[in-house]
Write a protein that holds these residues in place. Sequence first.
Motif, PDB file in Angstrom:
ATOM      1  N   ILE A   1       8.227  -6.952 -22.828  1.00 27.83           N
ATOM      2  CA  ILE A   1       9.160  -7.865 -22.157  1.00 27.83           C
ATOM      3  C   ILE A   1       9.017  -7.749 -20.636  1.00 27.83           C
ATOM      4  O   ILE A   1       9.129  -8.737 -19.911  1.00 27.83           O
ATOM      5  CB  ILE A   1      10.613  -7.609 -22.639  1.00 27.83           C
ATOM      6  CG1 ILE A   1      10.741  -8.051 -24.104  1.00 27.83           C
ATOM      7  CG2 ILE A   1      11.622  -8.347 -21.768  1.00 27.83           C
ATOM      8  CD1 ILE A   1      12.042  -7.688 -24.774  1.00 27.83           C
ATOM      9  N   HIS A   2       8.698  -6.558 -20.176  1.00 28.94           N
ATOM     10  CA  HIS A   2       8.456  -6.387 -18.745  1.00 28.94           C
ATOM     11  C   HIS A   2       7.262  -7.240 -18.299  1.00 28.94           C
ATOM     12  O   HIS A   2       7.302  -7.895 -17.258  1.00 28.94           O
ATOM     13  CB  HIS A   2       8.208  -4.897 -18.450  1.00 28.94           C
ATOM     14  CG  HIS A   2       8.104  -4.590 -16.988  1.00 28.94           C
ATOM     15  ND1 HIS A   2       9.155  -4.792 -16.112  1.00 28.94           N
ATOM     16  CD2 HIS A   2       7.063  -4.148 -16.227  1.00 28.94           C
ATOM     17  CE1 HIS A   2       8.758  -4.469 -14.887  1.00 28.94           C
ATOM     18  NE2 HIS A   2       7.492  -4.079 -14.937  1.00 28.94           N
ATOM     19  N   SER A   3       6.219  -7.268 -19.128  1.00 26.23           N
ATOM     20  CA  SER A   3       5.047  -8.080 -18.781  1.00 26.23           C
ATOM     21  C   SER A   3       5.400  -9.570 -18.799  1.00 26.23           C
ATOM     22  O   SER A   3       4.886 -10.357 -18.009  1.00 26.23           O
ATOM     23  CB  SER A   3       3.866  -7.777 -19.721  1.00 26.23           C
ATOM     24  OG  SER A   3       4.024  -8.437 -20.966  1.00 26.23           O
TER      25      SER A   3
ATOM     26  N   LYS B   1       9.427   1.421 -31.275  1.00 26.37           N
ATOM     27  CA  LYS B   1       9.679  -0.014 -31.237  1.00 26.37           C
ATOM     28  C   LYS B   1      10.375  -0.386 -29.925  1.00 26.37           C
ATOM     29  O   LYS B   1       9.966  -1.328 -29.239  1.00 26.37           O
ATOM     30  CB  LYS B   1      10.576  -0.351 -32.437  1.00 26.37           C
ATOM     31  CG  LYS B   1      10.975  -1.771 -32.583  1.00 26.37           C
ATOM     32  CD  LYS B   1      11.756  -1.867 -33.894  1.00 26.37           C
ATOM     33  CE  LYS B   1      12.371  -3.197 -34.130  1.00 26.37           C
ATOM     34  NZ  LYS B   1      13.000  -3.266 -35.472  1.00 26.37           N
ATOM     35  N   ASP B   2      11.397   0.383 -29.578  1.00 29.88           N
ATOM     36  CA  ASP B   2      12.160   0.082 -28.376  1.00 29.88           C
ATOM     37  C   ASP B   2      11.272   0.154 -27.130  1.00 29.88           C
ATOM     38  O   ASP B   2      11.311  -0.711 -26.263  1.00 29.88           O
ATOM     39  CB  ASP B   2      13.333   1.071 -28.249  1.00 29.88           C
ATOM     40  CG  ASP B   2      14.337   0.612 -27.215  1.00 29.88           C
ATOM     41  OD1 ASP B   2      14.868  -0.511 -27.368  1.00 29.88           O
ATOM     42  OD2 ASP B   2      14.581   1.348 -26.246  1.00 29.88           O
ATOM     43  N   GLU B   3      10.437   1.189 -27.105  1.00 26.00           N
ATOM     44  CA  GLU B   3       9.578   1.398 -25.940  1.00 26.00           C
ATOM     45  C   GLU B   3       8.569   0.254 -25.796  1.00 26.00           C
ATOM     46  O   GLU B   3       8.373  -0.295 -24.705  1.00 26.00           O
ATOM     47  CB  GLU B   3       8.844   2.738 -26.106  1.00 26.00           C
ATOM     48  CG  GLU B   3       8.328   3.318 -24.816  1.00 26.00           C
ATOM     49  CD  GLU B   3       7.600   4.647 -25.034  1.00 26.00           C
ATOM     50  OE1 GLU B   3       6.695   4.947 -24.248  1.00 26.00           O
ATOM     51  OE2 GLU B   3       7.934   5.379 -25.996  1.00 26.00           O
TER      52      GLU B   3
ATOM     53  N   PHE C   1      16.813 -11.048 -22.671  1.00 23.43           N
ATOM     54  CA  PHE C   1      15.856 -11.413 -23.707  1.00 23.43           C
ATOM     55  C   PHE C   1      15.756 -10.324 -24.774  1.00 23.43           C
ATOM     56  O   PHE C   1      15.712 -10.611 -25.973  1.00 23.43           O
ATOM     57  CB  PHE C   1      14.486 -11.718 -23.093  1.00 23.43           C
ATOM     58  CG  PHE C   1      13.463 -12.120 -24.123  1.00 23.43           C
ATOM     59  CD1 PHE C   1      13.713 -13.181 -24.982  1.00 23.43           C
ATOM     60  CD2 PHE C   1      12.259 -11.440 -24.248  1.00 23.43           C
ATOM     61  CE1 PHE C   1      12.787 -13.544 -25.957  1.00 23.43           C
ATOM     62  CE2 PHE C   1      11.333 -11.794 -25.213  1.00 23.43           C
ATOM     63  CZ  PHE C   1      11.595 -12.848 -26.066  1.00 23.43           C
ATOM     64  N   LEU C   2      15.753  -9.047 -24.338  1.00 21.86           N
ATOM     65  CA  LEU C   2      15.680  -7.939 -25.287  1.00 21.86           C
ATOM     66  C   LEU C   2      16.842  -8.016 -26.289  1.00 21.86           C
ATOM     67  O   LEU C   2      16.668  -7.793 -27.485  1.00 21.86           O
ATOM     68  CB  LEU C   2      15.718  -6.596 -24.541  1.00 21.86           C
ATOM     69  CG  LEU C   2      15.626  -5.338 -25.423  1.00 21.86           C
ATOM     70  CD1 LEU C   2      14.256  -5.234 -26.082  1.00 21.86           C
ATOM     71  CD2 LEU C   2      15.902  -4.070 -24.612  1.00 21.86           C
TER      72      LEU C   2
END
Lengths: 161, 111
Positions: free
Chosen positions: A40-42, A32-34, A55-56
Amino acid sequence: MYVYLKEDDDLMDVKSSINPRTIIVNSSSKSKDEVLKEIIHSMHNAGNVSSEEGFLKSVYQRESQGITGIGNGVAIPHGQSESVVEPGVAIATLKDPIPWESLDDQKTKIVVLFAVPDNSEGAKLHLQLLAQFARKLGDDDVLASLKSAKNVQEITAAFEN
Amino acid sequence: MMKIVGVCACTVGIAHTYIAQEKLEKAAKKLGYEIHLETQGTIGTENALTQEEIDSADISILAIDVKIKGMERFDNITKITVPTDIAIKSPTKLIEKAVEVAKSRSKGIKA
């Protein structure tokens, strides 16, 4: 800010709320974290969020309040944060299903992440599109097409029915 | 025809609210019932219910994770209150349960 929401645009066109840059097909993320970080990077690259970390944090805050796996292998995490500069939605399909707290205890194959700004006043039109988009996720036919989608085109097409 | 009214509202007000709305509408339609659901989310209230609509309904379903606006409108109708998760997980069962309660109420049996 609303580059694809011109006056003459059809506001009912849910598809226009999906930016192909925030669709990840066949992610090899294992947790999930990965996958959250990958998505979020995208969204950062696409200009939706100013701070990935900020945001994370808001996404995890929402995760702590209740289950976001809606069953059927679909999870809909979301965060509301001042780090969101442009509301949006991102989608990742996973190569291998990953563990995710869900209503039917099934692993997750599709992750749909919603980004909502802290101040929703100025973003109402865009948030309306996101709401319509969310509604589509309540439709089993849409979920079936989404799960069988093999590329970006098929993913956006899933929301056309 | 059995008439159901209700409200969907979740914490952030962007996802669960509308998924629950869609699932309940689909389930009610399939079972042959009339349903009108109001949503209260980040974008405000949509598909708003009037007092007349609520008063003429047989039963109300409140699929809510947060306090809602206009709760007093439901003072005189039987309410089934559940978290949005239940509406998303088992929409058909929820509608069936609501209808069962509505029917027993109309016969004067306390559910």
